[in-house]
Enzyme design. Sequence first.
Site, PDB file in Angstrom:
ATOM      1  N   GLN A 173     -18.100  -6.416  -1.528  1.00  0.00           N
ATOM      2  CA  GLN A 173     -17.200  -7.196  -2.391  1.00  0.00           C
ATOM      3  C   GLN A 173     -16.798  -8.525  -1.774  1.00  0.00           C
ATOM      4  O   GLN A 173     -16.022  -9.275  -2.365  1.00  0.00           O
ATOM      5  CB  GLN A 173     -15.963  -6.377  -2.773  1.00  0.00           C
ATOM      6  CG  GLN A 173     -14.975  -6.151  -1.647  1.00  0.00           C
ATOM      7  CD  GLN A 173     -13.870  -5.219  -2.083  1.00  0.00           C
ATOM      8  OE1 GLN A 173     -14.082  -4.029  -2.323  1.00  0.00           O
ATOM      9  NE2 GLN A 173     -12.657  -5.746  -2.218  1.00  0.00           N
TER      10      GLN A 173
ATOM     11  N   HIS B  51       0.847  -1.207   0.000  1.00  0.00           N
ATOM     12  CA  HIS B  51       0.000   0.000   0.000  1.00  0.00           C
ATOM     13  C   HIS B  51       0.885   1.262   0.000  1.00  0.00           C
ATOM     14  O   HIS B  51       0.612   2.217  -0.723  1.00  0.00           O
ATOM     15  CB  HIS B  51      -0.879   0.041   1.259  1.00  0.00           C
ATOM     16  CG  HIS B  51      -1.891  -1.063   1.351  1.00  0.00           C
ATOM     17  ND1 HIS B  51      -1.877  -1.997   2.355  1.00  0.00           N
ATOM     18  CD2 HIS B  51      -2.954  -1.370   0.581  1.00  0.00           C
ATOM     19  CE1 HIS B  51      -2.899  -2.828   2.206  1.00  0.00           C
ATOM     20  NE2 HIS B  51      -3.566  -2.481   1.140  1.00  0.00           N
TER      21      HIS B  51
ATOM     22  N   SER C 278       0.436  -8.702   1.712  1.00  0.00           N
ATOM     23  CA  SER C 278      -1.031  -8.726   1.670  1.00  0.00           C
ATOM     24  C   SER C 278      -1.559  -8.530   3.091  1.00  0.00           C
ATOM     25  O   SER C 278      -0.950  -9.020   4.048  1.00  0.00           O
ATOM     26  CB  SER C 278      -1.500 -10.082   1.129  1.00  0.00           C
ATOM     27  OG  SER C 278      -2.877 -10.258   1.402  1.00  0.00           O
TER      28      SER C 278
END
Length: 282
Positions: A61, A37, A187
């Site tokens: 989502q 990020h 992640s």
Amino acid sequence: MILFKHISDLQKHLQKLKAENKTIGFVPTMGALHQGHLSLIKQAQQKCDIVVCSIFVNPTQFNNSEDFNKYPSTIDKDIYLLETNRCDILFLPSEKEIYPDGEELKQPYDLGFIETILEGEFRPGHFQGVCQVVDRLLNIIHPDFICMGQKDFQQIMVVQKMIELKHHPVKMIIGETLREASGLASSSRNIRLSDNEKEKAAAIYKSLLYIKENITKTSFGEIKQHASEILMNSGFRKIDYIEICDAKTLTPLIKYNSSTQIIVLIAAYMGDIRLIDNMLMN
Ligand code: AMP
């Protein structure tokens, strides 16, 4: 850094900046921030005067409510990381702020083939939810650039399609995949892996490298078979897909062709954690 929780306050501030001709870069995230990020924030800073990061764990989502409920949240650390990396604005809205009339998507996005394969096949509805939230955020922020990671390669293609469909005047900046020293792609979900699982999970990267080394030498059937053995022998529990595709269309390929740009995409489970990764081959 200024933190906004309400759309009206954020928009007032952005209007002032736009009146001063400042260019706005936008990095949408679901928080639990990591180096991947932050690399997107840096790229946006190089291209734009002002960088807005959003943190919103978008319920629409998630096709699996347990995955949504267990999604990691490290908001104090996220704010610290954004401040120390000189992000200008953090938008941290509530669900009510993003979906004041409820979460239901009134008009589905016509994404075509791209949402029927890979992540689209294994996570039905996921990309409709991604488009819904990014469309909403673009309508709130109206950035000049949106910065997203190659780590979610199919997501980039889907968002680009939505941008075309909705005529958003925004350009996409694509950031390279940041990896840990082992090769494991950074992640937010890695937080939920034990140290031992993290070590084993680097096999995704190893299998991508194996495919890259052998793609011109071996049949695609054999290559996928061997890559899946690498994953299963390293402790992966289940493989959703290992697919060799045309990088422009994501159409699966059956044999090597040097004039086609090829991408390999993998999704597999380490314990309960579903990890995805990809690599361009040429
Ligand atoms: P997420 O918070 O997982 O929704 O991701 C927010 C953005 O960060 C998306 O554009 C992702 O593609 C990007 N991203 C996630 N992991 C990485 C990584 N390892 N390297 C670069 N970008 C990433």
